[in-house]
Enzyme design. Structure first.
Site, short mmCIF file in Angstrom:
data_model
loop_
_atom_site.label_atom_id
_atom_site.label_comp_id
_atom_site.label_asym_id
_atom_site.label_seq_id
_atom_site.Cartn_x
_atom_site.Cartn_y
_atom_site.Cartn_z
CE LYS A 11 -27.53 38.44 -45.06
NZ LYS A 11 -28.83 38.00 -44.34
N PRO A 94 -21.96 43.68 -37.25
CG PRO A 94 -23.92 44.11 -36.62
CD PRO A 94 -23.57 43.70 -37.66
N GLY A 98 -27.54 38.75 -38.62
CA GLY A 98 -28.39 38.69 -39.53
C GLY A 98 -27.95 39.48 -40.67
N GLY A 102 -20.07 36.21 -40.81
CA GLY A 102 -19.24 35.55 -40.84
C GLY A 102 -19.20 34.48 -42.83
CB SER A 103 -22.30 34.50 -45.10
OG SER A 103 -22.76 33.12 -44.57
CB SER A 104 -18.91 38.76 -45.79
OG SER A 104 -18.51 40.39 -46.58
CG ASP A 136 -26.74 34.09 -45.52
OD1 ASP A 136 -27.48 33.64 -46.47
OD2 ASP A 136 -27.02 34.49 -44.77
P1 ATP Z 1 -26.18 33.53 -39.79
O1 ATP Z 1 -27.20 33.38 -40.45
O2 ATP Z 1 -25.34 32.19 -40.68
O3 ATP Z 1 -26.79 32.66 -38.40
P2 ATP Z 1 -25.37 35.79 -39.06
O4 ATP Z 1 -25.38 36.69 -40.51
O5 ATP Z 1 -26.98 35.94 -37.87
O6 ATP Z 1 -25.30 34.74 -39.72
P3 ATP Z 1 -22.47 35.66 -38.07
O7 ATP Z 1 -22.45 36.66 -37.50
O8 ATP Z 1 -22.38 35.29 -39.64
O9 ATP Z 1 -23.70 35.68 -37.69
O10 ATP Z 1 -22.76 34.62 -37.35
C1 ATP Z 1 -22.92 33.17 -37.27
C2 ATP Z 1 -22.45 32.52 -35.89
O11 ATP Z 1 -21.12 31.86 -37.02
C3 ATP Z 1 -21.46 33.29 -34.76
O12 ATP Z 1 -21.89 31.93 -34.05
C4 ATP Z 1 -20.37 32.89 -35.01
O13 ATP Z 1 -19.35 32.55 -34.39
C5 ATP Z 1 -20.15 31.62 -36.31
N1 ATP Z 1 -18.37 32.04 -36.87
C6 ATP Z 1 -18.48 31.48 -37.29
N2 ATP Z 1 -16.69 32.23 -38.45
C7 ATP Z 1 -17.38 33.35 -38.21
C8 ATP Z 1 -16.34 34.70 -38.41
N3 ATP Z 1 -16.10 34.94 -39.06
N4 ATP Z 1 -17.48 35.53 -38.07
C9 ATP Z 1 -18.32 35.95 -37.80
N5 ATP Z 1 -19.45 34.87 -37.05
C10 ATP Z 1 -18.26 33.77 -37.20
#
Ligand code: ATP
Length: 292
Positions: A11, A94, A98, A102-104, A136
């Protein structure tokens, strides 16, 4: 079905305002988010017992800290299933960028598990469970565009935005969302601009709406990470309008005029060592299209 492979989209936030800090420590936000074609892939396969995670990226945990593990554990227990699941994740979104990767992945795990074990849970029920895993997660059960409230878990579906070409660029920096919020000095904010922007989208004035893109977290990110500020500036000079940090960064997205410009800008960035791709916003969530 014993096995299923799902696209797990990313997103971007076209708008993000922070309304204040709540008593429970979360921040109250209002946001307009859209899903993009930049997807991870999540494959689930039945196994007799236990949850296993296969992921090649060393930045992503492969045990119980992985959001997919937590999602599977939650749904299996919720449904009283004693069998297990094997989960393989191919990352393209990435990490800590942001874009909600992980949420997806967690949403895809809930959706896929529901299919392989024929649990018959509704999208709404899975969305609700997703909200327990992370703010998220519910967003990734929406079709394409959503107006998001609360700590991010209250999702109101918006009419699909006609697909737009984007360049998604990442300077290779992982940013923790919590660190960005801890640096945020909040002025008096209001939800008015978000409501106005939503009305513009809903009345078909997408160009006018896109000219109002805003992210309250952006200044914090640009000040703390000069490489992100430089990337944003370069993308604006190359024709991105707007170029904006997504969520808490470090990804910068640029809305581009058309496919040619998007491809050209992405190539220019890649040549200088930036991780960049041209892709479109989604008007349908490809994860939801995978059904029994
Ligand atoms: P957020 O705002 O939740 O931090 P983001 O989009 O900035 O989300 P993500 O790539 O979702 O970042 O990763 C955030 C953290 O979650 C990282 O420290 C990562 O190690 C952990 N994590 C746990 N499960 C996953 C996954 N399936 N994919 C990516 N990261 C994950």
């Amino acid at each position: 079905m014993d096995r299923v492979t799902l696209p797990s989209p990313s997103k971007i936030n076209l708008y993000l305002e922070v309304l204040g800090r709540r008593d429970d420590g979360y921040h109250e936000i209002t946001s307009i988010a859209v899903l993009t074609e930049l997807c991870d892939t999540v494959t689930l396969e039945r196994r007799a017992s236990g949850i296993t995670i296969g992921v090649a990226d060393p930045q992503v945990p492969s045990g119980p800290q992985n959001l997919c593990y937590r999602a599977a554990d939650l749904l299996l227990r919720h449904c009283g299933i004693t069998a297990g699941i094997s989960i393989r994740i191919e990352k393209r979104i990435p990490i800590s960028g942001g874009m909600g990767g992980g949420s997806s992945n967690a949403a895809a795990t809930l959706w896929g598990l529901n299919l392989v074990y024929e649990l018959g849970r509704s999208r709404e029920e899975l969305m609700c469970l997703g909200g327990e895993l992370g703010s998220d997660v519910p967003l990734f059960f929406s079709q394409g565009a959503a107006f998001v409230k609360g700590r991010g878990e209250r999702v109101e579906e918006m009419p699909a935005l006609c697909p737009r070409w984007l360049v998604i660029a990442n300077p290779g920096i992982a940013i923790s969302t919590a660190s960005v919020y801890s640096r945020l000095r909040l002025p008096l904010t209001s939800e008015k601009a978000g409501i106005r922007m939503r009305a513009l989208f809903e009345s078909g004035q997408a160009d006018a709406a896109l000219s109002c893109c805003f992210n309250r977290l952006e200044d914090v990110v640009l000040q703390a990470y000069p490489a992100v500020a430089e990337l944003k500036q370069r993308m604006a000079l190359l024709g991105a309008s707007p170029a904006l940090v997504s969520g808490s960064g470090s990804t910068v997205f640029g809305v581009m005029k058309d496919a040619d410009v998007a491809e050209r800008v992405a190539s220019t960035l890649v040549e200088t060592g930036v991780r960049a791709v041209a892709c479109r916003t989604l008007d349908k969530n490809p994860m939801l299209a995978v059904a029994q």
